[in-house]
Design a protein around this motif. Structure first.
Motif, PDB file in Angstrom:
ATOM      1  N   TYR A 270       0.661  -1.386   0.173  1.00  0.00           N
ATOM      2  CA  TYR A 270       0.185  -0.064   0.011  1.00  0.00           C
ATOM      3  C   TYR A 270       0.885   1.238   0.117  1.00  0.00           C
ATOM      4  N   THR A 271       2.209   1.075   0.078  1.00  0.00           N
ATOM      5  CA  THR A 271       3.020   2.385  -0.121  1.00  0.00           C
ATOM      6  C   THR A 271       4.093   2.006  -1.092  1.00  0.00           C
ATOM      7  N   ALA A 272       4.450   3.257  -1.774  1.00  0.00           N
ATOM      8  CA  ALA A 272       5.279   3.239  -2.950  1.00  0.00           C
ATOM      9  C   ALA A 272       6.660   2.741  -2.742  1.00  0.00           C
ATOM     10  N   PRO A 273       7.418   3.038  -1.837  1.00  0.00           N
ATOM     11  CA  PRO A 273       8.864   2.919  -1.646  1.00  0.00           C
ATOM     12  C   PRO A 273       9.118   1.190  -2.060  1.00  0.00           C
ATOM     13  N   ARG A 274       8.442   0.220  -1.442  1.00  0.00           N
ATOM     14  CA  ARG A 274       8.624  -0.959  -1.529  1.00  0.00           C
ATOM     15  C   ARG A 274       8.066  -1.717  -2.696  1.00  0.00           C
TER      16      ARG A 274
ATOM     17  N   GLN B 176      10.014   7.704   4.969  1.00  0.00           N
ATOM     18  CA  GLN B 176       9.856   7.522   3.310  1.00  0.00           C
ATOM     19  C   GLN B 176      10.421   8.476   2.416  1.00  0.00           C
ATOM     20  N   ILE B 177      10.386   9.728   2.771  1.00  0.00           N
ATOM     21  CA  ILE B 177      10.970  10.614   1.915  1.00  0.00           C
ATOM     22  C   ILE B 177      12.555  10.426   1.786  1.00  0.00           C
ATOM     23  N   ALA B 178      13.373  10.214   2.835  1.00  0.00           N
ATOM     24  CA  ALA B 178      14.809   9.612   2.649  1.00  0.00           C
ATOM     25  C   ALA B 178      14.843   8.561   1.854  1.00  0.00           C
ATOM     26  N   GLU B 179      13.974   7.481   2.059  1.00  0.00           N
ATOM     27  CA  GLU B 179      13.923   6.216   1.365  1.00  0.00           C
ATOM     28  C   GLU B 179      14.144   6.701  -0.049  1.00  0.00           C
TER      29      GLU B 179
ATOM     30  N   VAL C 225       8.107  12.829  -9.836  1.00  0.00           N
ATOM     31  CA  VAL C 225       6.974  13.780 -10.492  1.00  0.00           C
ATOM     32  C   VAL C 225       6.214  14.561  -9.590  1.00  0.00           C
ATOM     33  N   GLY C 226       6.389  15.713  -9.153  1.00  0.00           N
ATOM     34  CA  GLY C 226       5.976  16.502  -8.033  1.00  0.00           C
ATOM     35  C   GLY C 226       6.978  16.704  -6.871  1.00  0.00           C
ATOM     36  N   ASP C 227       6.673  17.013  -5.617  1.00  0.00           N
ATOM     37  CA  ASP C 227       7.497  17.377  -4.628  1.00  0.00           C
ATOM     38  C   ASP C 227       7.395  16.435  -3.602  1.00  0.00           C
ATOM     39  N   LEU C 228       8.428  15.794  -3.212  1.00  0.00           N
ATOM     40  CA  LEU C 228       8.742  14.981  -2.131  1.00  0.00           C
ATOM     41  C   LEU C 228       8.030  15.558  -0.823  1.00  0.00           C
TER      42      LEU C 228
END
Length: 366
Positions: free
Chosen positions: A154-158, A277-280, A289-292
């Motif tokens: 359910y989250t983008a990083p992994r 998450q932002i750091a990862e 695309v967009g701003d973290l």
């Protein structure tokens, strides 16, 4: 052979319904511009379930992943495949998907949303997929590290790593979901830029989404799921009965004005997770695309939890829901009667026409 294939893998609850509605409503326009959406939205969903070998998939459906991939390979331009369930594929399943689309240049697109909004929407999505756990139980499971599926599916990083590691860095994309208050078409323009869709090519109707349920409606559905037992299992039986006649026909149509979310007692925890998450993502080679910074929560206000509702509140909602379902059942009955009357009229007209033809033939013979 396809030139490029863009695979949009989710995550769920990141505006995918809106983006997909724009894509499918402009399917013919995109095709004329050399961009193919193979099959249909149902085809992409069936292919996703087949790729993941999901236990709830329907056996014998027409659209398998291999069939969808074959259709994509035969196209000479660009191809878009979009289903938010793809991100939950295992590494081996993702590798199979990427390999099946080559030698085209395969791009992987994931979308990320701030966790303050993601937590309640993910729990609600699980309830609409027949889960029965309470909202606080869901949060405590994530907090204690007992629900790794949340981070995986359910989250983008992994999911971006599982899929993105299979393609060059220049072909990995993360679209950040704009914060509350941003122009409603901004998300589409971010996706369109990645997909190579020229500005102004697609007609944007009023942005649509998968409507959220309120606190009372979500808790009512959770309790219905508990009471169902083994009846109407996932996926199709539940969709045909509970999703169609209760969720879509009634609960989504309510005002749903009692919103719910993470309590302020967990605000610091959510903010810490957002920074992680932002750091990862910053450490992972991909195009953002967009701003973290938009992954940081905003508007962290106190909201009610579905767990806090008393039985009296739920009883009122349940009675109103029963009344609405009676109206829904009545409309279905009237529609069925109308269809039966129409069919009977056609049969009578056809029979009358046949009698007239036989009479004409008899007259000619005499």
């Amino acid at each position: 052979m396809a030139r490029r294939v863009y695979v949009h893998i989710g995550a769920p609850k990141t505006g995918s319904t809106f983006v997909q509605n724009v894509l499918w409503s402009n399917q013919n326009v995109l095709r004329k511009a050399g961009i193919l959406l193979p099959g249909s939205a149902v085809a992409h969903d069936q292919a996703m379930a087949d790729l993941r070998a999901a236990h709830w998939r329907d056996a014998g459906v027409y659209w398998t992943w291999d069939r969808l991939a074959e259709k994509a390979r035969r196209w000479s331009g660009d191809v878009i495949i979009s289903n938010e369930g793809l991100g939950a594929a295992t590494g081996a399943q993702a590798a199979r998907a990427i390999e099946s689309l080559q030698p085209a240049e395969v791009h992987v697109i994931a979308a990320g949303r701030d966790l303050w909004r993601t937590f309640p929407s993910t729990w609600q999505q699980s309830i609409r997929a027949r889960s029965t756990w309470r909202f606080d139980g869901f949060l405590r499971a994530v907090e204690a590290g007992r629900f790794d599926t949340f981070w995986d599916n359910y989250t983008a990083p992994r999911m971006l790593r599982r899929w993105g590691d299979l393609v060059p860095a220049a072909q990995r994309h993360l679209v950040v979901v704009p914060p509350p208050g941003a122009p409603r078409d901004l998300l589409w323009h971010r996706f369109a830029g990645v997909l190579g869709i020229p500005d102004g090519l697609c007609e944007l109707t009023a942005p649509t989404s998968n409507p959220s349920l309120g606190a009372a409606e979500s808790e009512l559905l959770r309790r219905v799921n508990q009471a169902l037992g083994d009846r109407h299992p996932l996926r199709t039986p539940y969709q045909k009965v509970v999703q169609r006649h209760l969720v879509d026909a009634v609960l989504k149509e309510r005002a749903n004005d009692l919103r719910f979310g993470v309590g302020l007692d967990r605000a610091a925890w959510v903010c810490d997770l957002a920074e992680q998450q932002i750091a990862e993502i910053r450490d992972y080679p991909c195009t953002v695309v967009g701003d973290l910074d938009e992954l940081r929560p905003t508007e962290m206000e106190r909201t009610v939890s579905p767990d806090e509702l008393d039985d009296g509140q739920l009883l009122d909602v349940a009675i109103e829901t029963i009344v609405a379902m009676l109206g829904h059942a009545d409309s279905l009955g009237r529609r069925a009667e109308g269809q039966a009357d129409e069919m009977l009229s056609r049969l009578k007209a056809r029979a009358a026409g046949g009698v007239k033809r036989r009479l004409r033939l008899a007259g000619r013979r005499s």
